[in-house]
Design an enzyme around this catalytic site. Structure first.
Site, PDB file in Angstrom:
ATOM      1  N   TYR A  89      49.946  14.006  17.306  1.00 17.93           N
ATOM      2  CA  TYR A  89      50.587  14.281  16.028  1.00 17.93           C
ATOM      3  C   TYR A  89      51.878  13.470  16.019  1.00 17.93           C
ATOM      4  CZ  TYR A  89      47.784  18.420  14.717  1.00 17.93           C
ATOM      5  OH  TYR A  89      46.781  19.271  14.347  1.00 17.93           O
ATOM      6  N   ASP A 146      44.476  14.820   9.307  1.00 17.02           N
ATOM      7  CA  ASP A 146      43.962  15.701   8.257  1.00 17.02           C
ATOM      8  C   ASP A 146      44.863  16.895   7.971  1.00 17.02           C
ATOM      9  OD1 ASP A 146      43.432  16.968  10.635  1.00 17.02           O
ATOM     10  OD2 ASP A 146      41.253  16.829  10.469  1.00 17.02           O
ATOM     11  N   HIS A 162      39.631  19.488   9.789  1.00 21.88           N
ATOM     12  CA  HIS A 162      40.485  20.409  10.541  1.00 21.88           C
ATOM     13  C   HIS A 162      39.870  21.810  10.603  1.00 21.88           C
ATOM     14  CE1 HIS A 162      44.360  19.764  12.488  1.00 21.88           C
ATOM     15  NE2 HIS A 162      44.654  21.039  12.290  1.00 21.88           N
TER      16      HIS A 162
END
Length: 458
Positions: free
Chosen positions: A226, A255, A333
């Site tokens: 991330y 996402d 996700h």
């Protein structure tokens, strides 16, 4: 040396101390930037929060987010001090061989997990339409078996991003595994090692990456990235990952640039945190774009890049235009970001319809809704290299630790082998679109302009 009584009065917005792993920190300046919001820190302020921290975070996260100037000193040990793993005890687990399906493992797990774990793991966005659709869509795809084929031999070996693995099934990045079992991600890694399977380690794992890879010497590992608002913190973490040779590629997750509205999770947090607590601070960088972000990432890693969260064939096509990108994961996700979006299988079919060349340019993986070996076979037949398990791995961990994860993988491996044999296929690479009938899904595919000519934005 501080006593616990020394920090008990420092628990306000303007003066906040906390003890973790025997160290006392002044986290006052960190309150406003904590990705989980300041309310959870204030809830444990003035206490030894080691157990609460260990349940969801690796120790190394402290070095990533807190500076040395925030460390005040050591906490005097007490008889009550203990880590989460020392205080945790295993519940009696049923014999793993008696569990015959992923759905049964899920039912057992939901009965054993804490309310906090259930709401975090099982929740999805809004009406949870996408979460349910991810699995239900497989029911509309029919298998086309061939007869008079010698099906004595059956191999599940395949490759992903040039690395050979023992299963076309991998463990997707799933955060905070210690909420399911004290062994956490190490238990998942150990189970994957027994199959030479891929484990994508979550950026939000509850253990350090080095401890996880050490637990699975025969597993294949990737690491989920991330990109945080604090770019320098992300770059420091990438440098640490670069020093771990077991990590074979980077999985950049795209996402969830903002959190979805997971109502069950929000209700639990509202009950857990005092009324009027501030909203969660979202720590993920929302300014990512194709060329800018991939150019930046290539400066900080030499590893192959996989993009997770592709939800349209147009973005799959764009991904193939960047040489550093070696694979994509079609994923929404697990229904935890945008509700009523397309399922990974729909996106896979749209790639076949509008830009089939992508299947030869990239390794295309899918994630979400896998419950049966027939689901695995259908995805592979339509061009996926492998499928990922997220919740299923956590549920197996909750039921039996490493053995529960191993059993979940074994169930899918056995079901996949059986389906392949009944189709008349001995090798996963021999599966093709002629083994399935997906015509019932044609009306559910995008029928508008494909937009494949649009250039990636800077």
């Amino acid at each position: 040396m501080f006593r616990l009584s020394d920090i008990q009065h420092h628990k306000s917005d303007s003066d906040c101390w906390i003890a973790i792993h025997g160290n006392v920190y002044d986290v006052t300046k960190f309150l406003g930037s904590h990705p989980g919001g300041k309310a959870i820190i204030l809830q444990h302020a003035g206490t030894d929060a080691t157990i609460a921290f260990e349940n969801v975070h690796p120790a190394e996260l402290l070095d990533e987010y807190l500076s040395s100037g925030q460390l005040l000193g050591r906490l005097e040990p007490t008889a009550q001090s203990a880590t989460a793993s020392e205080q945790s005890t295993d519940l009696d687990a049923p014999p793993m061989a008696t569990i015959l399906s992923i759905a049964e493992m899920e039912r057992l797990a939901l009965a054993r997990l804490s309310p906090k774990a259930v709401t975090y793991y099982a929740s999805a966005t809004d009406d949870e339409i996408t979460k349910l659709a991810n699995g239900n869509i497989f029911k509309s795809i029919l298998l086309r078996p061939r007869v008079f084929v010698d099906c004595t031999y059956c191999s599940l070996l395949t490759t992903m991003m040039g690395t050979r693995v023992g299963l076309p099934v991998f463990v997707s990045p799933a955060a905070m595994a210690k909420l399911a079992h004290p062994s956490g991600e190490a238990g998942i890694a150990s189970a994957c090692a027994r199959f030479n399977a891929l484990h994508i380690i979550s950026k939000n794992a509850s253990m350090s990456v080095s401890d996880i890879v050490r637990a699975g010497p025969d597993a294949v590992f990737a690491w989920q990235l991330y990109v945080l608002k604090d770019i320098k913190a992300t770059e420091r973490t990438l440098a640490q990952i670069k020093a771990i040779p077991q990590i074979k590629f980077i999985v950049l997750t795209l996402d969830a640039p903002f959190p979805g509205k997971r109502e069950a999770d929000e209700r639990y947090k509202a009950a857990e945190v005092a009324a009027g607590a501030p909203p969660q601070v979202w720590g993920t960088n929302s300014t990512l774009t194709w060329e800018k972000t991939l150019t930046w990432l290539c400066k900080h890693t030499d590893l192959p890049i996989v993009l997770k969260g592709i939800q349209t064939h147009e973005d799959a096509y764009l991904a193939a235009q960047f040489p550093a990108v070696k694979g994509i994961i079609l994923s929404n996700h697990g229904g935890r970001a945008l509700d009523t979006t397309t399922t990974p299988m729909q996106v896979l079919l749209e790639i076949r319809k509008y830009c089939p060349q992508v299947l030869g340019q990239l390794d295309v993986l899918i994630d979400g809704g896998i419950k049966r070996g027939t689901d695995v076979v259908k995805a592979l037949a339509l061009g996926a290299k492998a499928v990922g398990l997220g919740r299923a791995a956590l549920y197996g961990l909750a039921v039996g630790g490493e053995e529960g994860v191993h059993r979940s993988l074994q169930i899918l491996a056995d079901e996949t082998s059986t389906a392949m044999r009944l189709l008349g296929v001995g090798n996963v690479n021999d599966l093709g679109p002629h083994h399935v009938n997906a015509a019932a899904l044609d009306p559910l595919l995008s029928g508008g302009p494909s937009g494949l000519g649009r250039r990636a934005r800077l």
